[in-house]
Structure formats: C-alpha cells, structure tokens
Design a protein around this motif. Structure first.
Motif, PDB file in Angstrom:
ATOM      1  N   LYS A 295      11.367   5.422   1.359  1.00  0.00           N
ATOM      2  CA  LYS A 295      12.513   6.231   1.778  1.00  0.00           C
ATOM      3  C   LYS A 295      13.051   7.077   0.615  1.00  0.00           C
ATOM      4  O   LYS A 295      14.251   7.112   0.348  1.00  0.00           O
ATOM      5  N   THR A 296      12.125   7.755  -0.050  1.00  0.00           N
ATOM      6  CA  THR A 296      12.456   8.514  -1.256  1.00  0.00           C
ATOM      7  C   THR A 296      11.747   9.859  -1.219  1.00  0.00           C
ATOM      8  O   THR A 296      10.616   9.965  -0.749  1.00  0.00           O
ATOM      9  N   ARG A 297      12.417  10.884  -1.735  1.00  0.00           N
ATOM     10  CA  ARG A 297      11.782  12.179  -1.925  1.00  0.00           C
ATOM     11  C   ARG A 297      12.174  12.715  -3.301  1.00  0.00           C
ATOM     12  O   ARG A 297      13.171  12.287  -3.888  1.00  0.00           O
ATOM     13  N   ALA A 298      11.379  13.658  -3.807  1.00  0.00           N
ATOM     14  CA  ALA A 298      11.623  14.177  -5.148  1.00  0.00           C
ATOM     15  C   ALA A 298      11.371  15.672  -5.208  1.00  0.00           C
ATOM     16  O   ALA A 298      10.403  16.173  -4.621  1.00  0.00           O
ATOM     17  N   TRP A 299      12.254  16.362  -5.881  1.00  0.00           N
ATOM     18  CA  TRP A 299      11.995  17.741  -6.299  1.00  0.00           C
ATOM     19  C   TRP A 299      11.370  17.654  -7.683  1.00  0.00           C
ATOM     20  O   TRP A 299      12.009  17.174  -8.627  1.00  0.00           O
ATOM     21  N   ILE A 300      10.131  18.081  -7.828  1.00  0.00           N
ATOM     22  CA  ILE A 300       9.468  18.053  -9.132  1.00  0.00           C
ATOM     23  C   ILE A 300       9.701  19.417  -9.776  1.00  0.00           C
ATOM     24  O   ILE A 300       9.122  20.423  -9.365  1.00  0.00           O
ATOM     25  N   LEU A 301      10.564  19.442 -10.775  1.00  0.00           N
ATOM     26  CA  LEU A 301      11.034  20.685 -11.376  1.00  0.00           C
ATOM     27  C   LEU A 301      10.189  21.120 -12.563  1.00  0.00           C
ATOM     28  O   LEU A 301      10.159  22.313 -12.900  1.00  0.00           O
ATOM     29  N   ALA A 302       9.522  20.182 -13.208  1.00  0.00           N
ATOM     30  CA  ALA A 302       8.654  20.519 -14.339  1.00  0.00           C
ATOM     31  C   ALA A 302       7.541  19.492 -14.407  1.00  0.00           C
ATOM     32  O   ALA A 302       7.742  18.316 -14.094  1.00  0.00           O
ATOM     33  N   ARG A 303       6.360  19.963 -14.816  1.00  0.00           N
ATOM     34  CA  ARG A 303       5.213  19.072 -14.975  1.00  0.00           C
ATOM     35  C   ARG A 303       4.303  19.664 -16.040  1.00  0.00           C
ATOM     36  O   ARG A 303       4.290  20.887 -16.246  1.00  0.00           O
ATOM     37  N   PRO A 304       3.537  18.824 -16.756  1.00  0.00           N
ATOM     38  CA  PRO A 304       2.564  19.376 -17.703  1.00  0.00           C
ATOM     39  C   PRO A 304       1.586  20.290 -16.983  1.00  0.00           C
ATOM     40  O   PRO A 304       0.965  19.912 -15.991  1.00  0.00           O
ATOM     41  N   LEU A 305       1.493  21.520 -17.471  1.00  0.00           N
ATOM     42  CA  LEU A 305       0.735  22.556 -16.775  1.00  0.00           C
ATOM     43  C   LEU A 305       0.446  23.672 -17.761  1.00  0.00           C
ATOM     44  O   LEU A 305       1.323  24.047 -18.539  1.00  0.00           O
ATOM     45  N   SER A 306      -0.751  24.194 -17.747  1.00  0.00           N
ATOM     46  CA  SER A 306      -1.069  25.324 -18.605  1.00  0.00           C
ATOM     47  C   SER A 306      -0.112  26.475 -18.319  1.00  0.00           C
ATOM     48  O   SER A 306       0.032  26.915 -17.184  1.00  0.00           O
ATOM     49  N   GLY A 307       0.574  26.953 -19.347  1.00  0.00           N
ATOM     50  CA  GLY A 307       1.535  28.027 -19.176  1.00  0.00           C
ATOM     51  C   GLY A 307       2.894  27.565 -18.706  1.00  0.00           C
ATOM     52  O   GLY A 307       3.755  28.376 -18.380  1.00  0.00           O
ATOM     53  N   PHE A 308       3.114  26.251 -18.699  1.00  0.00           N
ATOM     54  CA  PHE A 308       4.422  25.725 -18.298  1.00  0.00           C
ATOM     55  C   PHE A 308       4.707  24.508 -19.167  1.00  0.00           C
ATOM     56  O   PHE A 308       4.268  24.456 -20.314  1.00  0.00           O
ATOM     57  N   ALA A 309       5.476  23.547 -18.672  1.00  0.00           N
ATOM     58  CA  ALA A 309       5.860  22.386 -19.473  1.00  0.00           C
ATOM     59  C   ALA A 309       4.630  21.692 -20.066  1.00  0.00           C
ATOM     60  O   ALA A 309       3.604  21.553 -19.406  1.00  0.00           O
ATOM     61  N   GLU A 310       4.753  21.270 -21.307  1.00  0.00           N
ATOM     62  CA  GLU A 310       3.638  20.638 -21.998  1.00  0.00           C
ATOM     63  C   GLU A 310       3.879  19.166 -22.302  1.00  0.00           C
ATOM     64  O   GLU A 310       2.924  18.390 -22.369  1.00  0.00           O
ATOM     65  N   THR A 311       5.139  18.757 -22.517  1.00  0.00           N
ATOM     66  CA  THR A 311       5.401  17.414 -23.028  1.00  0.00           C
ATOM     67  C   THR A 311       6.075  16.484 -22.037  1.00  0.00           C
ATOM     68  O   THR A 311       6.210  15.289 -22.318  1.00  0.00           O
ATOM     69  N   PHE A 312       6.511  16.980 -20.867  1.00  0.00           N
ATOM     70  CA  PHE A 312       7.331  16.136 -19.995  1.00  0.00           C
ATOM     71  C   PHE A 312       7.200  16.569 -18.536  1.00  0.00           C
ATOM     72  O   PHE A 312       6.690  17.644 -18.226  1.00  0.00           O
ATOM     73  N   ALA A 313       7.698  15.685 -17.666  1.00  0.00           N
ATOM     74  CA  ALA A 313       7.908  16.022 -16.260  1.00  0.00           C
ATOM     75  C   ALA A 313       9.358  15.712 -15.934  1.00  0.00           C
ATOM     76  O   ALA A 313       9.954  14.786 -16.492  1.00  0.00           O
TER      77      ALA A 313
END
Length: 270
Positions: free
Chosen positions: A49-67
């Motif tokens: 019974k949980t949902r999440a907005w994933i605002l940042a994730r390790p990704l080339s050209g985006f966040a590198e160190t965290f989610a």
C-alpha cells in the motif's frame, strides 16, 4: 505551525495548458510540483500500500551519487523489507502523517518533521500507524567506506530538536539545520534543511564539487541555476550537477526552506 511540502498527486483538468516550467539540462534539472502527479508514481517491490515519486536516480547526464524518493504510505501501508541494496544507507524526512520506524529492534514514532539516518546493513521496517497517508522524503545512497573510518550509527531526531546554525556574516537571514556533524568523516553525505528569511540570499554563485538534490519544503525564491534564474516554490525539486553555479534570493513573506542533499567527506574517484 510548520508545514512541509510533498507531491500534490492528482491530475490537472483538461483546461490546463500543458506547457510548464519543467527544465532538463546537462547541468541541472527542475521538476516543478505540478509535474508530480499520480500517473508518474511507482510501486515498489517489498512495499505494501505504498507509492513513490522517484525524483532523482543515478543516470547518465543526471544524478550520479544518489536517488531521491517522495514516499507515500496509505493507512496500514509499509514494508518489512524496504531496502533491496545491502550497501545503501537511508535518510528519511517526514512531511506529514504518523508511522513506526523500527531499526535493529528499536521502535521510533515518526511524525511531521522527524528525521532518521539508517546506515547500510541495518535492519529496518516502516509502517503507517495513522488513519491518513504517511508522506516522507527518502534519500538513498550507496555508502562509500574509507580506511580508518567507522560506519556511522543510526539515529532519529527532528527539525524541532536541531537548532539551525546561522551562516557567517548574514545577520541570521541564512541558516542551516545540520542533522549530522559536518566534521564527522563517517558520513559521506549530508541531508540538511536550509532556511532563508524573506529577502535572504546566497550572495555569490556557489560553484563546487558537491552534487545537490533540493526539495523545496516551504516558501518561494528566485534560484540561479548555471546562468538561468528560475522561480521555485513548495514541492519543486532541483538537481544540480557538480560545479553547476547556484545562488538564490528568497521572495515572499515566509521563510524559504529546502531539503538539501550533498555528497561530502570522500576523495574524488579517479
């Protein structure tokens, strides 16, 4: 009463112009609150019974160190197996609602403003104990060990329990609530709350090695991202690549506050 922003969910009606203020560049991104709707949430293995907005994730050209997640537990929702990665540490900051967090058998009652640090390898569970949704910001980062440095211990505190530290030479209009001691090398990241009183500012374009995730908890500001001034308000999320110039000027009649992630206290990987 202190309030903390969280994604609005829902869906705008058909009369709304879809052209918005979201920005995605090579060195920064802005995800306005208006983009954080029901249809962009994710359901997570191991969570009930949980949902999440994933605002940042390790990704080339985006966040590198965290989610970074905005996590919403319906009444009775939660998890006994929240973290699938044994190397990941967790920082939780509660926007609203009630929940029980158990870390290695020790129970902590969470409510708006609660803050928890959970090191890698610790056993933890989280369950909504109230009759309204429990909403929290969750930062995940793979812990980076260092020779001679002991992994930090878990702790639970709150925004109300930690006094903000005024920044130098600013007459108290700029302060940082530091939940972990900045001199403690055990921590390889900090998640703090930065507060500007109306009219307060970062008086120079900060340009540094630390990557940032910023979630606006309260108030409004004009924020400098690289060469662009962007208007931001409650629920807006910003990601800044290392060395992206940044500054801000708080606007409006209430404090401008944001939850700030940054990676610290480690050698640069070569």
């Amino acid at each position: 009463m202190v309030s903390y922003a969280f994604p609005p969910g829902g869906l705008p009606d058909q009369s709304i112009n879809p052209e918005g203020t979201a920005i995605f560049t090579d060195c920064y991104a802005v995800l306005p609150a208006v983009t954080q709707r029901d249809i962009v949430t994710s359901f997570l293995p191991g969570w009930h019974k949980t949902r999440a907005w994933i605002l940042a994730r390790p990704l080339s050209g985006f966040a590198e160190t965290f989610a970074q997640y905005a996590l919403e537990l319906a009444p009775g929702g939660g998890s006994d197996t929240p973290e699938p990665d044994a190397k990941a540490q967790a920082i939780l900051f509660v926007a609203r609602g009630q929940a029980d967090l158990v870390i290695n058998g020790a129970k902590h009652s969470l409510s708006a403003g609660s803050y928890a640090y959970i090191p890698p390898g610790d056993r933890w569970t989280l369950w909504n104990t109230g009759d309204t949704p429990f909403q929290a910001h969750w930062v995940r980062k793979s812990y980076e060990p260092a020779v001679g440095v002991v992994v930090p211990a878990a702790f639970v505190t709150s925004d109300a329990e930690v006094a903000p530290t005024p920044m130098p030479d600013c007459d108290g209009v700029w302060a940082t609530t530091r939940f972990a001691d900045p001199a403690d090398l055990a921590h390889d990241c900090h998640v703090n709350i930065v507060t500007f009183q109306p009219g307060g500012r970062i008086p120079f374009a900060e340009t540094h090695v630390m990557e940032h995730g910023l979630y606006v908890l309260q108030g409004t500001a004009e924020y400098l991202l690289n060469k662009d001034w962007v208007s931001v308000g409650p629920g807006d999320f910003m990601w800044l690549r290392a060395f992206c110039p940044q500054a801000c000027i708080a606007t409006g009649s209430e404090p401008f506050r944001y939850l700030l992630y940054k990676d610290v206290n480690r050698h640069v990987r070569l």
